[in-house]
Design a protein around this motif. Structure first.
Motif, mmCIF file in Angstrom:
data_model
loop_
_atom_site.group_PDB
_atom_site.id
_atom_site.type_symbol
_atom_site.label_atom_id
_atom_site.label_comp_id
_atom_site.label_asym_id
_atom_site.label_seq_id
_atom_site.Cartn_x
_atom_site.Cartn_y
_atom_site.Cartn_z
ATOM 1 N N THR A 9 0.921 -1.176 -0.055
ATOM 2 C CA THR A 9 -0.021 -0.005 -0.050
ATOM 3 C C THR A 9 0.877 1.505 -0.078
ATOM 4 O O THR A 9 1.802 1.404 1.031
ATOM 5 C CB THR A 9 -1.041 0.162 1.183
ATOM 6 N N TRP A 10 0.903 2.049 -1.219
ATOM 7 C CA TRP A 10 1.547 3.416 -1.369
ATOM 8 C C TRP A 10 0.552 4.476 -0.752
ATOM 9 O O TRP A 10 -0.576 4.384 -1.318
ATOM 10 C CB TRP A 10 2.100 3.369 -2.526
ATOM 11 N N VAL A 11 0.884 5.287 0.169
ATOM 12 C CA VAL A 11 0.051 6.283 0.782
ATOM 13 C C VAL A 11 0.373 7.573 -0.403
ATOM 14 O O VAL A 11 1.942 8.083 -0.271
ATOM 15 C CB VAL A 11 0.126 6.803 1.894
ATOM 16 N N LEU A 12 -0.407 8.108 -1.097
ATOM 17 C CA LEU A 12 -0.226 9.116 -1.914
ATOM 18 C C LEU A 12 -0.415 10.512 -1.135
ATOM 19 O O LEU A 12 -0.119 11.487 -1.537
ATOM 20 C CB LEU A 12 -0.982 8.944 -3.496
ATOM 21 N N ARG A 13 -1.369 10.540 -0.388
ATOM 22 C CA ARG A 13 -1.722 11.656 0.113
ATOM 23 C C ARG A 13 -2.413 11.526 1.630
ATOM 24 O O ARG A 13 -2.882 10.175 2.045
ATOM 25 C CB ARG A 13 -2.868 12.355 -0.505
ATOM 26 N N GLY A 14 -2.165 12.285 2.520
ATOM 27 C CA GLY A 14 -3.109 12.225 3.901
ATOM 28 C C GLY A 14 -2.095 10.902 4.898
ATOM 29 O O GLY A 14 -0.980 10.618 4.545
ATOM 30 N N ARG A 15 -2.904 10.402 5.538
ATOM 31 C CA ARG A 15 -2.476 9.380 6.453
ATOM 32 C C ARG A 15 -3.656 8.138 6.553
ATOM 33 O O ARG A 15 -4.624 8.331 6.566
ATOM 34 C CB ARG A 15 -2.079 9.958 7.965
ATOM 35 N N MET A 16 -2.738 7.180 6.645
ATOM 36 C CA MET A 16 -3.252 5.709 6.994
ATOM 37 C C MET A 16 -2.973 5.130 8.176
ATOM 38 O O MET A 16 -1.863 5.011 8.360
ATOM 39 C CB MET A 16 -3.468 4.905 5.858
ATOM 40 N N ASP A 17 -3.928 4.678 9.026
ATOM 41 C CA ASP A 17 -3.627 3.532 9.902
ATOM 42 C C ASP A 17 -4.039 2.185 9.845
ATOM 43 O O ASP A 17 -5.027 1.990 9.470
ATOM 44 C CB ASP A 17 -3.948 4.002 11.521
ATOM 45 N N VAL A 18 -3.156 1.078 9.849
ATOM 46 C CA VAL A 18 -3.571 -0.425 9.581
ATOM 47 C C VAL A 18 -3.063 -1.015 10.921
ATOM 48 O O VAL A 18 -2.219 -1.126 11.305
ATOM 49 C CB VAL A 18 -2.887 -0.787 8.388
ATOM 50 N N THR A 19 -4.197 -1.500 11.420
ATOM 51 C CA THR A 19 -4.154 -2.456 12.663
ATOM 52 C C THR A 19 -4.007 -3.950 12.194
ATOM 53 O O THR A 19 -5.013 -4.257 11.404
ATOM 54 C CB THR A 19 -5.300 -2.282 13.627
ATOM 55 N N LEU A 20 -2.959 -4.546 12.403
ATOM 56 C CA LEU A 20 -2.729 -5.896 12.041
ATOM 57 C C LEU A 20 -2.601 -6.938 13.170
ATOM 58 O O LEU A 20 -2.016 -6.528 14.230
ATOM 59 C CB LEU A 20 -1.304 -5.909 11.249
ATOM 60 N N TRP A 21 -3.125 -8.050 12.956
ATOM 61 C CA TRP A 21 -2.941 -9.215 13.877
ATOM 62 C C TRP A 21 -2.901 -10.648 12.997
ATOM 63 O O TRP A 21 -3.090 -10.859 12.075
ATOM 64 C CB TRP A 21 -3.886 -9.265 15.130
ATOM 65 N N ASP A 22 -1.700 -11.447 13.565
ATOM 66 C CA ASP A 22 -1.351 -12.676 13.089
ATOM 67 C C ASP A 22 -2.178 -13.673 13.602
ATOM 68 O O ASP A 22 -2.199 -14.115 14.848
ATOM 69 C CB ASP A 22 0.163 -12.889 13.194
ATOM 70 N N GLU A 23 -2.882 -14.605 12.709
ATOM 71 C CA GLU A 23 -3.750 -15.714 13.292
ATOM 72 C C GLU A 23 -2.934 -16.485 14.069
ATOM 73 O O GLU A 23 -3.451 -17.469 14.969
ATOM 74 C CB GLU A 23 -4.553 -16.157 12.286
ATOM 75 N N ARG A 24 -1.564 -16.675 13.578
ATOM 76 C CA ARG A 24 -0.903 -17.842 14.276
ATOM 77 C C ARG A 24 -0.325 -17.623 15.366
ATOM 78 O O ARG A 24 0.217 -18.340 16.365
ATOM 79 C CB ARG A 24 0.322 -17.988 13.472
ATOM 80 N N GLY A 25 -0.594 -16.365 16.047
ATOM 81 C CA GLY A 25 -0.025 -16.046 17.438
ATOM 82 C C GLY A 25 1.394 -15.484 17.201
ATOM 83 O O GLY A 25 2.062 -15.527 16.192
ATOM 84 N N GLY A 26 1.646 -14.352 18.237
ATOM 85 C CA GLY A 26 3.239 -13.800 18.131
ATOM 86 C C GLY A 26 2.979 -12.479 17.571
ATOM 87 O O GLY A 26 2.510 -12.318 16.402
#
Length: 422
Positions: free
Chosen positions: A168-185
């Motif tokens: 994901t390339w941000v061209l303008r503004g700001r983006m927050d992405v919350t991520l979590w791994d289903e395998r844990g850790g």
């Protein structure tokens, strides 16, 4: 539409794709400084062209595809809320949208818009092609999305099991992405901040001029800040996806072998149609299994897969592809340069597949090597030289060579330099 010059090759600043492949690809999320394949100025014209058919109502099974989310739901017929030629620039459209949906966040998603603009498509292809040369070429098409969001939280990436990695390339503004791994850790602490609301989750935040990547085992929630614009490539990585494509291909081959009969295959009922009777269910299912086995063992499947791979490889996974351009008059005096990569693959004992920008055609193997050598490697050459390389002397051979050069031009494998008098 595009302001990019033909043949322009741009790769993101600050991204060493070799290092990226070694450290991050299929391993962990990362945020990097990067220049996107194309700039913000190209987004508005691309969105207008993509959205034009949708202003009259919802369309199904077409590309580009357009979704407009407002507040808590998707508008099936966003109509005038989509960008239009009456909006001179992106900010004019966003100003109008702010007035029309006052107080509500929104997200405009334009899926697969690159097929409308070859220059932008080629810029993205050249960028990701540098990555594929390090990590391997995708065997399924990518999904390209242009995202325009304002104060909007998108939960779609959290609702379904993850199957795609994302760039994901941000061209303008700001983006927050919350991520979590289903395998844990949790991911390494140097790339993310813990998310207080979701245990085990971390958040990456990126602004204009930055690239976000996460592997295909992450669920995610996107938060678009004010007037955020981004380009996202979704890369299929789930191991089950190729089998789904292969299943559909086999179904098409079996269907074609049955004469493409579109009637619903009801089983007969009545005397002589019990399960084991000659006209019963079991013999019919067994016959279907035999047809499937024939398709699996047949050369048609292998040839279809070879051709499919050549097309996908030449497009760097970016499908659907742009339409060919208009041809020009090519004579023996035409001068040209080879400007596009030509992917070549054997196609049986007597032919060879050539693929350019996702387009595929075949040539006799005996002539293929001589044609390819005569085309040169970016230096200027002439149609007359290609004709001589094929020992062409009569008008029929010359017409064949000139027709091939016309095809290569329309598929953007060559660019005409100048016309020379014979």
């Amino acid at each position: 539409m595009s302001t990019l010059a033909a043949g322009t090759r741009r790769t993101p600043d600050g991204v060493d794709w070799k290092v990226f492949g070694q450290r991050y690809w299929n391993r962990r999320p990362v945020r990097l400084r990067a220049r996107p394949p194309f700039g913000l100025d190209e987004v508005h014209p691309l969105n207008i062209a993509s959205c034009a058919p949708f202003r009259a109502g919802t369309r199904f099974w077409v590309m580009p595809d357009v979704h407009f989310l407002l507040g808590d739901g998707r508008l099936r017929a966003p109509g005038a809320l989509l960008p239009d030629t009456a909006d001179p620039a992106l900010d004019d459209y966003l100003d109008r949208l702010d007035a029309d949906v006052r107080g509500h966040g929104y997200l405009l998603t334009v899926r697969q818009p690159l097929l409308l603009d070859h220059a932008l498509w080629a810029a993205v292809r050249d960028t990701v092609g540098e990555l594929w040369r390090q990590v391997g070429w995708p065997n399924l098409p990518l999904t390209a999305e242009v995202l325009t969001g304002d104060r909007f939280t998108q939960h779609a990436g959290a609702a379904e099991p993850p199957t795609h990695a994302a760039l994901t390339w941000v061209l303008r503004g700001r983006m927050d992405v919350t991520l979590w791994d289903e395998r844990g850790g949790p991911p390494p602490a140097d790339i993310a901040e813990p998310d207080r609301e979701t245990p085990g989750a971390h958040t990456l935040s990126a602004g204009a001029g930055e690239l976000l990547y996460w592997p295909g085992d992450r669920r995610h929630v996107d938060v678009y800040r004010e007037r955020c614009v981004a380009l996202r490539l979704r890369v299929p990585v789930d191991r089950a996806l190729p089998f789904t494509v292969l299943r559909d291909l086999l179904a098409d081959l079996v269907h074609a072998g049955q004469g493409n009969d579109d009637t619903v295959p009801y089983f007969p009922f009545g005397p002589g149609t019990r399960i084991d009777d000659p006209d019963g269910v079991l013999p019919r299912l067994t016959a279907l299994g035999d047809e499937l086995r024939t398709a699996v063992d047949g050369e048609q499947l292998r040839r279809t897969l070879r051709i499919r791979w050549a097309a996908l490889r030449s497009a760097a996974g970016l499908e659907p592809i742009p339409a060919p351009r208009e041809g020009v008059a090519i004579t023996r005096g035409t001068r040209f340069r080879r400007t596009g990569e030509i992917v070549r693959m054997p196609d049986g004992p007597a032919h060879e597949v050539w693929a350019i920008d996702g387009n595929v055609f075949t040539l006799p193997r005996a002539a293929s090597d001589r044609v390819y050598a005569a085309l040169g490697d970016g230096e200027e050459t002439g149609a007359d030289e290609v004709c001589r390389a094929l020992a062409a002397g009569d008008d029929r051979n010359d017409r064949t060579v000139l027709a091939l050069l016309d095809k290569l031009y329309r598929l953007r494998g060559i660019d005409v330099a100048e016309e020379r008098a014979r």
